[in-house]
Design a protein around this motif. Structure first.
Motif, mmCIF file in Angstrom:
data_model
loop_
_atom_site.group_PDB
_atom_site.id
_atom_site.type_symbol
_atom_site.label_atom_id
_atom_site.label_comp_id
_atom_site.label_asym_id
_atom_site.label_seq_id
_atom_site.Cartn_x
_atom_site.Cartn_y
_atom_site.Cartn_z
ATOM 1 N N LEU A 219 0.846 -1.191 0.000
ATOM 2 C CA LEU A 219 0.000 0.000 0.000
ATOM 3 C C LEU A 219 0.883 1.243 0.000
ATOM 4 O O LEU A 219 1.898 1.288 0.708
ATOM 5 N N ALA A 220 0.492 2.242 -0.788
ATOM 6 C CA ALA A 220 1.298 3.455 -0.895
ATOM 7 C C ALA A 220 0.403 4.657 -1.150
ATOM 8 O O ALA A 220 -0.755 4.518 -1.556
ATOM 9 N N GLY A 221 0.948 5.838 -0.913
ATOM 10 C CA GLY A 221 0.196 7.065 -1.134
ATOM 11 C C GLY A 221 0.910 8.033 -2.046
ATOM 12 O O GLY A 221 0.520 9.198 -2.153
ATOM 13 N N MET A 222 1.956 7.587 -2.719
ATOM 14 C CA MET A 222 2.751 8.477 -3.562
ATOM 15 C C MET A 222 1.972 8.927 -4.793
ATOM 16 O O MET A 222 1.157 8.173 -5.334
ATOM 17 N N ARG A 223 2.260 10.114 -5.243
ATOM 18 C CA ARG A 223 1.570 10.634 -6.421
ATOM 19 C C ARG A 223 1.967 9.837 -7.658
ATOM 20 O O ARG A 223 3.099 9.361 -7.780
ATOM 21 N N GLY A 224 1.007 9.657 -8.535
ATOM 22 C CA GLY A 224 1.244 8.932 -9.777
ATOM 23 C C GLY A 224 0.932 7.453 -9.710
ATOM 24 O O GLY A 224 0.929 6.766 -10.739
ATOM 25 N N MET A 225 0.644 6.927 -8.519
ATOM 26 C CA MET A 225 0.404 5.489 -8.374
ATOM 27 C C MET A 225 -0.799 5.024 -9.174
ATOM 28 O O MET A 225 -0.859 3.883 -9.619
ATOM 29 N N GLY A 226 -1.748 5.916 -9.381
ATOM 30 C CA GLY A 226 -2.968 5.546 -10.098
ATOM 31 C C GLY A 226 -2.756 5.169 -11.541
ATOM 32 O O GLY A 226 -3.626 4.546 -12.158
ATOM 33 N N ARG A 227 -1.605 5.519 -12.108
ATOM 34 C CA ARG A 227 -1.376 5.197 -13.523
ATOM 35 C C ARG A 227 -0.723 3.825 -13.730
ATOM 36 O O ARG A 227 -0.560 3.375 -14.868
ATOM 37 N N ILE A 228 -0.350 3.156 -12.646
ATOM 38 C CA ILE A 228 0.254 1.824 -12.771
ATOM 39 C C ILE A 228 -0.797 0.831 -13.250
ATOM 40 O O ILE A 228 -1.928 0.812 -12.759
ATOM 41 N N TRP B 226 -7.197 1.078 6.734
ATOM 42 C CA TRP B 226 -8.553 1.223 6.182
ATOM 43 C C TRP B 226 -9.235 2.463 6.758
ATOM 44 O O TRP B 226 -9.891 3.215 6.041
ATOM 45 N N GLU B 227 -9.052 2.676 8.035
ATOM 46 C CA GLU B 227 -9.713 3.800 8.696
ATOM 47 C C GLU B 227 -9.132 5.147 8.263
ATOM 48 O O GLU B 227 -9.870 6.099 8.020
ATOM 49 N N THR B 228 -7.826 5.221 8.145
ATOM 50 C CA THR B 228 -7.195 6.500 7.791
ATOM 51 C C THR B 228 -7.153 6.733 6.286
ATOM 52 O O THR B 228 -7.207 7.877 5.830
ATOM 53 N N GLN B 229 -7.015 5.629 5.525
ATOM 54 C CA GLN B 229 -6.889 5.684 4.063
ATOM 55 C C GLN B 229 -5.769 6.643 3.639
ATOM 56 O O GLN B 229 -5.854 7.312 2.600
ATOM 57 N N ASP B 230 -4.701 6.652 4.432
ATOM 58 C CA ASP B 230 -3.533 7.465 4.101
ATOM 59 C C ASP B 230 -2.750 6.888 2.927
ATOM 60 O O ASP B 230 -2.029 7.608 2.237
ATOM 61 N N TYR B 231 -2.886 5.574 2.740
ATOM 62 C CA TYR B 231 -2.184 4.897 1.644
ATOM 63 C C TYR B 231 -3.231 4.214 0.766
ATOM 64 O O TYR B 231 -3.465 3.005 0.867
ATOM 65 N N PRO B 232 -3.855 4.967 -0.114
ATOM 66 C CA PRO B 232 -5.037 4.469 -0.829
ATOM 67 C C PRO B 232 -4.749 3.566 -2.023
ATOM 68 O O PRO B 232 -5.659 2.917 -2.542
ATOM 69 N N HIS B 233 -3.500 3.500 -2.465
ATOM 70 C CA HIS B 233 -3.183 2.696 -3.646
ATOM 71 C C HIS B 233 -2.709 1.308 -3.214
ATOM 72 O O HIS B 233 -1.743 1.180 -2.453
ATOM 73 N N GLU C 184 0.532 -7.403 -10.838
ATOM 74 C CA GLU C 184 -0.594 -8.292 -11.094
ATOM 75 C C GLU C 184 -1.922 -7.538 -11.054
ATOM 76 O O GLU C 184 -2.858 -7.854 -11.797
ATOM 77 N N GLU C 185 -2.009 -6.559 -10.168
ATOM 78 C CA GLU C 185 -3.244 -5.782 -10.052
ATOM 79 C C GLU C 185 -2.933 -4.468 -9.336
ATOM 80 O O GLU C 185 -2.093 -4.428 -8.436
ATOM 81 N N SER C 186 -3.593 -3.411 -9.768
ATOM 82 C CA SER C 186 -3.452 -2.105 -9.129
ATOM 83 C C SER C 186 -4.849 -1.582 -8.832
ATOM 84 O O SER C 186 -5.670 -1.411 -9.735
ATOM 85 N N ARG C 187 -5.122 -1.329 -7.547
ATOM 86 C CA ARG C 187 -6.462 -0.916 -7.139
ATOM 87 C C ARG C 187 -6.394 0.295 -6.214
ATOM 88 O O ARG C 187 -5.382 0.546 -5.560
ATOM 89 N N HIS C 188 -7.500 0.998 -6.165
ATOM 90 C CA HIS C 188 -7.658 2.059 -5.182
ATOM 91 C C HIS C 188 -8.455 1.498 -4.023
ATOM 92 O O HIS C 188 -9.349 0.651 -4.202
ATOM 93 N N ILE C 189 -8.151 1.938 -2.815
ATOM 94 C CA ILE C 189 -8.812 1.400 -1.636
ATOM 95 C C ILE C 189 -10.328 1.581 -1.690
ATOM 96 O O ILE C 189 -11.089 0.808 -1.105
ATOM 97 N N SER C 190 -10.789 2.573 -2.452
ATOM 98 C CA SER C 190 -12.227 2.842 -2.564
ATOM 99 C C SER C 190 -12.966 1.763 -3.345
ATOM 100 O O SER C 190 -14.202 1.705 -3.305
ATOM 101 N N THR C 191 -12.235 0.889 -4.045
ATOM 102 C CA THR C 191 -12.887 -0.168 -4.829
ATOM 103 C C THR C 191 -13.308 -1.350 -3.966
ATOM 104 O O THR C 191 -14.010 -2.240 -4.447
ATOM 105 N N PHE C 192 -12.874 -1.384 -2.707
ATOM 106 C CA PHE C 192 -13.281 -2.454 -1.808
ATOM 107 C C PHE C 192 -14.592 -2.064 -1.134
ATOM 108 O O PHE C 192 -14.710 -0.955 -0.597
ATOM 109 N N PRO C 193 -15.590 -2.948 -1.137
ATOM 110 C CA PRO C 193 -16.905 -2.593 -0.590
ATOM 111 C C PRO C 193 -16.905 -2.365 0.917
ATOM 112 O O PRO C 193 -17.718 -1.599 1.434
#
Length: 350
Positions: free
Chosen positions: A213-222, A286-293, A253-262
């Motif tokens: 899990l990470a919070g660095m900018r640009g992670m969403g493009r992986i 999960w509670e802080t969502q500081d590392y959303p990727h 193998e997979e790149s997800r955002h924490i918001s995709t988990f129900p």
């Protein structure tokens, strides 16, 4: 559970774990005794006494003439014995990582194992990672399948070709990880100035799949299939140009955002089996969502030599002013690092 590399003479053959091997192979006790000075990997249970897994590996260079059809001479790693007690901890994957690490270290072109077809779960595990039936072997104990894995041949999927890395048109990134997480996540890649041998590492956390899990900018493009060069940031024991190093290569193998988990339960089920984080840590994340990727990747190999930030800048043209948290790399930059690290160039293909 703990993994130990021991001489045969120090392993308790009377442990009930070996009963099935004695039943399948009449000569097993005699063979075991002859191997007294050889080494094997042994997984012990939580009590550090009962055996839960056993792995013996051997390098061979000649042809295989005791199988049908015979196989030509090649540098091979033979899985002499591999047995695990299944209990949901993915011990088989951890042993496979060890097998492939040995093959890389020995420069082997193939890995092979003989296994009775009745052990269907074990056969399926090998096949998942690219082993195919090449021959059969018949002895007084019965007929076994001979499953062969070609180390340097491109297969159809990421797992079938593992640990081979295919660049293709995929993006390549340098991904930084802080030392505290790096040591827990990638035990083969820990800095060991006295001995960086991946063969000698015996960490029980050494597995093929990882979740980070990470919070660095640009992670969403992986994206799936992207290649990652793992970069361990400085431990502050010296200048970053000497203490920050490239250590490993992975494939996404997979790149997800924490918001995709129900919900939190789905998040924990996904992360916990392969994550460096303990249950309480995952709940907090999960509670802080500081590392959303949330990044899941295969841990393909540790670099034989660690390449410093200074060398990447001075000798390979890396831009010191770029954002090194997540930095896009060219194929040439990756290959320059791998070449300097002494990795077999055939493990990375276009």
């Amino acid at each position: 559970m703990t993994l130990s590399r021991q001489k045969f003479k120090d392993i308790d053959l009377s442990d009930p774990f070996f009963d099935s091997l004695k039943k399948d192979y009449e000569e097993f006790p005699t063979w075991f005794a002859k191997k007294a000075e050889d080494h094997a990997y042994v997984f012990y249970g939580d009590d550090d006494k009962s055996i839960e897994g056993f792995l013996y590996l051997k390098r061979e260079d000649g042809p295989l003439t005791d199988v049908t059809p015979a196989l030509p001479a090649a540098i091979r790693i033979k899985v002499g014995t591999m047995k695990i007690n299944p209990h949901g901890t993915r011990l088989g994957e951890r042993f496979l990582k060890k097998i492939f690490d040995h093959a890389i270290t020995e420069g082997a072109k193939e890995v092979y194992v003989t296994v009775f077809e009745k052990h269907s779960a074990l056969v399926a595990l090998f096949e998942r990672y690219g082993f195919v039936k090449a021959s059969t072997k018949t002895t007084k104990n019965g007929t076994e399948l001979v499953l062969v894995k070609e180390m340097l041949v491109d297969k159809g999927s990421t797992l079938e070709r593992y640990p081979l890395v295919k660049l293709g048109t995929q993006a390549i990134y340098l991904l930084s990880i802080k030392p505290i997480w790096h040591t827990r996540l990638l035990p083969d890649s820990i800095l060991k100035s006295e001995d960086a041998s991946i063969v000698m590492d015996v960490s029980h956390t050494n597995s093929i799949h990882k979740v980070y899990l990470a919070g660095m900018r640009g992670m969403g493009r992986i994206q799936v299939g992207d290649v990652i060069l793992i970069y361990r940031t400085t431990d502050n024991l010296g200048p970053a140009r000497y203490r920050s190093v490239a250590t490993s290569v992975a494939v996404v193998e997979e790149s997800r955002h924490i918001s995709t988990f129900p919900d939190i339960n789905a998040f924990i089920r996904y992360c916990q089996p392969y994550s460096v984080f303990e249950l309480d840590e995952l709940k907090s994340l999960w509670e802080t969502q500081d590392y959303p990727h949330v990044l899941r990747f295969t841990y393909n190999f540790a670099l034989p030599k660690r390449i410093t930030r200074g060398k990447m800048i001075d000798a390979m043209g890396f831009d010191p002013n770029e954002y090194w948290g997540l930095m896009r790399l060219s194929k040439k930059q990756l290959r320059d690092v791998l070449f300097a690290a002494g990795l077999d160039e055939n493990l990375v293909i276009d």
